[in-house]
Design an enzyme around this catalytic site. Structure first.
Site, PDB file in Angstrom:
ATOM      1  N   HIS A   1       0.822  -1.205   0.000  1.00  0.00           N
ATOM      2  CA  HIS A   1       0.000   0.000   0.000  1.00  0.00           C
ATOM      3  C   HIS A   1       0.859   1.259   0.000  1.00  0.00           C
ATOM      4  O   HIS A   1       0.623   2.189  -0.784  1.00  0.00           O
ATOM      5  CB  HIS A   1      -0.923  -0.015   1.216  1.00  0.00           C
ATOM      6  CG  HIS A   1      -1.722   1.236   1.406  1.00  0.00           C
ATOM      7  ND1 HIS A   1      -2.974   1.424   0.863  1.00  0.00           N
ATOM      8  CD2 HIS A   1      -1.439   2.393   2.073  1.00  0.00           C
ATOM      9  CE1 HIS A   1      -3.427   2.618   1.183  1.00  0.00           C
ATOM     10  NE2 HIS A   1      -2.515   3.228   1.922  1.00  0.00           N
ATOM     11  N   GLU A   2       1.855   1.294   0.863  1.00  0.00           N
ATOM     12  CA  GLU A   2       2.694   2.493   0.949  1.00  0.00           C
ATOM     13  C   GLU A   2       3.557   2.675  -0.291  1.00  0.00           C
ATOM     14  O   GLU A   2       3.780   3.806  -0.736  1.00  0.00           O
ATOM     15  CB  GLU A   2       3.564   2.437   2.213  1.00  0.00           C
ATOM     16  CG  GLU A   2       2.784   2.384   3.528  1.00  0.00           C
ATOM     17  CD  GLU A   2       1.774   3.520   3.681  1.00  0.00           C
ATOM     18  OE1 GLU A   2       1.965   4.586   3.054  1.00  0.00           O
ATOM     19  OE2 GLU A   2       0.790   3.342   4.416  1.00  0.00           O
TER      20      GLU A   2
ATOM     21  N   HIS B   1       1.765   4.540  -2.977  1.00  0.00           N
ATOM     22  CA  HIS B   1       1.782   6.008  -2.908  1.00  0.00           C
ATOM     23  C   HIS B   1       3.020   6.565  -3.608  1.00  0.00           C
ATOM     24  O   HIS B   1       2.956   7.607  -4.273  1.00  0.00           O
ATOM     25  CB  HIS B   1       1.766   6.473  -1.452  1.00  0.00           C
ATOM     26  CG  HIS B   1       0.438   6.302  -0.779  1.00  0.00           C
ATOM     27  ND1 HIS B   1      -0.742   6.693  -1.358  1.00  0.00           N
ATOM     28  CD2 HIS B   1       0.106   5.798   0.443  1.00  0.00           C
ATOM     29  CE1 HIS B   1      -1.750   6.434  -0.544  1.00  0.00           C
ATOM     30  NE2 HIS B   1      -1.261   5.886   0.542  1.00  0.00           N
TER      31      HIS B   1
ATOM     32  N   HIS C   1       3.039   9.117  -6.805  1.00  0.00           N
ATOM     33  CA  HIS C   1       3.854  10.333  -6.842  1.00  0.00           C
ATOM     34  C   HIS C   1       4.731  10.353  -8.093  1.00  0.00           C
ATOM     35  O   HIS C   1       4.807  11.364  -8.796  1.00  0.00           O
ATOM     36  CB  HIS C   1       4.720  10.389  -5.579  1.00  0.00           C
ATOM     37  CG  HIS C   1       5.358  11.724  -5.363  1.00  0.00           C
ATOM     38  ND1 HIS C   1       6.257  11.971  -4.350  1.00  0.00           N
ATOM     39  CD2 HIS C   1       5.247  12.903  -6.031  1.00  0.00           C
ATOM     40  CE1 HIS C   1       6.646  13.222  -4.406  1.00  0.00           C
ATOM     41  NE2 HIS C   1       6.059  13.808  -5.414  1.00  0.00           N
TER      42      HIS C   1
END
Length: 226
Positions: free
Chosen positions: A93-94, A97, A101
């Site tokens: 999940h992280e 991100h 980006h």
């Protein structure tokens, strides 16, 4: 009696999502010998896979998150060193991100811009709410009092907007990116995928409890304005 019931319902609305998130992450947080790598190792592997070798993976005592300013994935010790379904899902999940980006996705850019603005308004809100009692004493006219309350509503509204912008970013990280990667890459077995989906849902809704608290505060200020 009615007020007590409403208060309990409001408390449940605020507390239950937070409780569910913590329960879900803990439920699938036990290390398993059949999981070949740690959350930190998976995060590093996925970042390299998506051509992001310059994005570091670091441990953090401030929870699991991606820092767009430092361009770094921060994982709690349990996730970084853990070999659990929670560690696998949260790490993916992280990393998602970081992919958002790097891709310059519109929803991520909108969230990032609002988050930067919110940092300024949060500082202003801190000063305002400390000074509010004294300003209320000085605001002896109705118009001055209305203006004072309007400032409080405005400051809280920014945080609500940030939350609204955060939710689609979080949902995309969990279900638009992390879930397909984990499924297609066979990083976990098919029998474990329902548990992984639950963890990804919890990861996406981490901010929900805070958002509800902010909405309650906003409603209180709006009621004062009426």
């Amino acid at each position: 009696m009615l007020f007590a019931v409403l208060a309990l319902l409001l408390l449940a609305v605020i507390v239950l999502p937070q409780f569910w998130v913590r329960h879900t992450l803990a439920k699938h947080g036990d290390d398993r010998p059949d999981i070949p790598g740690t959350g930190g190792e998976l995060a590093r592997h996925l970042l390299d896979r998506f051509s992001l070798p310059d994005v570091p993976v670091e441990t953090s005592d401030r929870g699991d998150h991606y820092d767009p300013q430092a361009r770094a994935v921060h994982l709690s010790e349990n996730v970084y060193s853990g070999r659990s379904l929670t560690a696998v899902a949260v790490a993916a999940h992280e990393v998602s991100h970081a992919v958002q980006h790097a891709n310059g996705e519109r929803s991520f850019r909108a969230w990032q811009g609002l988050a930067r603005f919110a940092m300024v308004t949060d500082k202003a809100a801190g000063i305002f709410f400390i000074a509010a009692p004294f300003l209320a004493i000085l605001a002896r006219t109705p118009m001055a009092l209305v203006a004072l309350l309007a400032v409080g509503v405005g400051l809280l509204s920014v945080r609500v907007l940030v939350t609204l912008a955060t939710l689609p970013v979080e949902l995309d990280a969990s279900f638009g990116k992390a879930l397909p990667v984990l499924e297609k890459g066979a990083y976990v077995s098919e029998t474990d995928m329902p548990a992984v989906r639950s963890v990804l849902k919890a990861a996406a809704l981490t901010y929900l409890a805070a958002a509800l608290i902010t909405l309650v505060d906003l409603a209180r200020w709006v009621r004062l304005l009426r």
